[in-house]
Each structure stands twice: as C-alpha cells, then as structure tokens.
Design an enzyme around this catalytic site. Structure first.
Site, PDB file in Angstrom:
ATOM      1  N   THR A 151       0.487  -0.749  -0.442  1.00  0.00           N
ATOM      2  CA  THR A 151       0.041   0.363  -0.108  1.00  0.00           C
ATOM      3  C   THR A 151       0.631   1.293   0.398  1.00  0.00           C
ATOM      4  O   THR A 151       0.449   2.108  -0.747  1.00  0.00           O
ATOM      5  CB  THR A 151      -1.082  -0.295   1.007  1.00  0.00           C
ATOM      6  OG1 THR A 151      -1.731  -1.127   1.250  1.00  0.00           O
ATOM      7  CG2 THR A 151      -1.539   1.489   1.024  1.00  0.00           C
ATOM      8  N   HIS A 171       2.189   1.728  -3.665  1.00  0.00           N
ATOM      9  CA  HIS A 171       1.035   2.339  -4.758  1.00  0.00           C
ATOM     10  C   HIS A 171       1.072   3.644  -4.244  1.00  0.00           C
ATOM     11  O   HIS A 171       0.853   4.548  -5.052  1.00  0.00           O
ATOM     12  CB  HIS A 171      -0.804   1.875  -3.730  1.00  0.00           C
ATOM     13  CG  HIS A 171      -0.845   0.387  -4.327  1.00  0.00           C
ATOM     14  ND1 HIS A 171      -0.951   0.382  -5.524  1.00  0.00           N
ATOM     15  CD2 HIS A 171      -1.183  -0.639  -4.209  1.00  0.00           C
ATOM     16  CE1 HIS A 171      -0.938  -0.889  -5.859  1.00  0.00           C
ATOM     17  NE2 HIS A 171      -1.298  -1.302  -4.357  1.00  0.00           N
TER      18      HIS A 171
END
Length: 346
Positions: A44, A47
């Site tokens: 994450t 990202h």
C-alpha cells in the site's frame, strides 16, 4: 513531548516522497505516543509512493504515511489504562467507529467508517506516532522490533489462509509479494498437505520455498493450470489465496480451484477483473471470500501464537534494513521486486 522529528512525508499529489522535520504529534486523553523502533514498507505504501490511480483517489497529501511498525510507549493520555510507558507495542492499523452494525456484531475489521493510519491520517514512517490506546497490541519483549513490525501484514496472511480449514488440504498461493510469502508459512504451519506458490519473480519464489512451499511455479515459464492438474491428479486445489491482483492470475485461480473449494482474495486489482462466474463459481459450488485487514482481535491472537510458538519464522522474508534517511532505496527494491520485507529504522 514537544519538538520536531524526522518523518517521510507524502508532500505532493505526484510520485515520490521527502524526508523532513515535522512536529512530534500531540496526544489526547485516550491516546499514546510511541517511539518507532522499526517500520516496514507495505505494498500500500508503494501505491502511495508511486501515486497510482488508487492512491490518487484515496489519500490527501501532505501527510506522514506508513502503517506497519513496532516501538515503545513513551507517553500516555490520562485516561489510558491498558498500556504503560515502556511497553513494547505494535498496532492494529484500522481505527474503527465502534457503533456501526459491523462493529456491534463483532466484525469491526469491516467497519464502514474505518480510518487507516498512514492512509487516512498520519502514519508511522517517523520517529514517533500517536494512536488510540485501544488499537495497541502489546508485544513480547523477546520478539525483535523487526519481526514485531511485520505483524500487521502477517495478520493479513493469517486472516486469508485461516478463514477456512486448510489442514490436510492443497493450498495455492498466487502472488509472492511479502504477504503471499508469509501466507505460504501460515499454510504450512496449519497443516496443508501441499503449498504451491505462483509468481513471475524467481527471487520471491526462492523466499516462498524457504518459508515452506512444497512447489514453486514461475507462471511465465510453466503453465499454472497444467502444474496443478498434475499435482492434484486433475482434481484442482482445495484453497486458493489470491495475492496478485493480476487479471490473468486471478482467472487462473478460479479455474484451478476444485469443486466445492475456497478462493480467498486479499489482492486489490486496480481495474475490474473478468471472471467466468457461471463455470468457475456457480457450477463449481465454490466459496469466494474477500479479505480485508485482520479480525479484531482474533487474528492478532493467532499471529502472536504462531510467532511465539516458533511455528512460523518470519526472519527469512525480512531481507533488507535501512535507516529512515535511505527510504528511497527500500522503495526502489519493493518496486523492482528484489526483496522480501524491507524494514526502516528511524
């Protein structure tokens, strides 16, 4: 505590991040201040760092990101009574409301009003982080800060694998990023008869083998469906843990699962994925599960038990350590897939 601290800040709505000094966070009556001893990079975080479509639609710079960590309580609010200054802690990163239908029925991990540290509010890529005391998990002092920092993603692996029975069953782990690699170790520890790991990255397939995979498959070299047919006498695998998010790999997962089997999906495809619902779900009578976060706090108890007993050893998949100042090196390794888990040390 007042003053400044080093932190990795997502400064702009663009790729990258910067290291800068920011104020040490202040705490409320029900919060604690934690000195971060180790913090690990998650997919994450990648990202957010690379600024993809998901992060563009979700996060609001500037803020401190990062959500996996271990540290020591250095200050607590006046109404906090579940931890003490000096305790070694990690944290459940989902901050939930406590009053929605999900929270009230023991399903807080899917709270409709969840805030995630390092995503929706300041996180732990810093020297200090402030959190609600109720989100803390006290760690055994014998557990290294490095291993303790990866308990949160390890919990995702535990939740994915153990959401159904795997004892004596064949388990396919599709996608050997760090959580997929940990899922291999969980499935093996839980008594799976075969644990088949799939990826395109030989470095990470080697790590999966070290974590207990009975067979590794480079899906760019071998046909995953043919391998499964041979290993299962044409029956298919009992459980698929989907960690890749790749449309082709996901479709293969649904095709390789046996009739009546289970597909648990932790991955986050960035675009809609086409699946043959009629033939690969309905006619096969399979169970499809979406996995988010960790059960609060059943999964944390399982995590502690697996680590404390030695049934799962996370050391082989913690491959790199950097000071906080060298965070770009860690992100480069994650982007290139040339690592297991990368730990930063403030």
């Amino acid at each position: 505590m007042r003053g400044k601290m080093k932190a990795i800040v997502k400064e702009q709505r663009a790729p990258g991040a910067i290291l800068k000094e920011v104020p040490v966070p202040e705490i409320g009556d029900l919060e604690v201040l934690i000195q971060v001893k180790a913090t690990s990079i998650c997919g994450t975080d990648v990202h957010i760092y690379t600024w993809d479509e998901w992060s563009e639609s979700r996060v609001k710079p500037p803020y401190v990101f990062g959500h996996e960590f271990a540290g020591i309580v250095v200050e607590k609010g006046k109404l906090v009574n579940n931890v003490e200054v000096g305790d070694h802690v990690s944290a459940e990163t989902h901050i939930v409301c406590g009053h929605c239908p999900q929270c009230l029925t023991g399903q807080a991990h899917i709270c409709a009003n969840t805030e995630i540290i390092g995503v929706d509010r300041d996180g732990c890529f810093a020297e200090y982080v402030a959190l609600p005391a109720e989100n803390l998990w006290k760690n055994d002092r014998e557990l290294s800060f490095e291993e303790a920092s990866v308990q949160e993603p390890f919990g995702n692996a535990v939740h994915t694998v153990l959401e159904g029975d795997v004892t004596g069953k064949t388990v396919a782990v599709i996608g050997c990023g760090p959580i997929g690699i940990m899922a291999v170790g969980v499935a093996k520890a839980a008594g799976a008869s075969q644990v088949i790991a799939f990826d395109l990255n030989n470095y990470r397939l080697d790590l999966a083998e070290k974590m207990g995979a009975t067979r590794t498959v480079n899906s760019g070299v071998e046909n995953p469906l043919e391998v499964v047919r041979k290993l299962t006498e044409n029956n298919g695998v009992d459980v698929v843990c989907e960690m890749s998010g790749h449309p082709i790999a996901m479709d293969q997962g649904f095709k390789m699962v046996t009739n009546g089997g289970r597909v648990s999906i932790l991955s986050l495809p960035v675009k809609p994925v086409e699946i043959d619902v009629t033939n690969d779900i309905v006619f096969k009578g399979i169970t499809v599960q979406g996995i988010t976060g960790r059960k609060m706090y059943e999964t944390w108890q399982q995590v502690s038990g697996l680590l404390g007993s030695g049934q799962v050893d996370l050391k082989p998949m913690i491959t790199h350590h950097f000071p906080l100042e060298d965070f770009e090196k860690g992100f480069d390794l994650m982007i290139e897939g040339k690592c297991g888990k990368v730990v930063l040390h403030p």
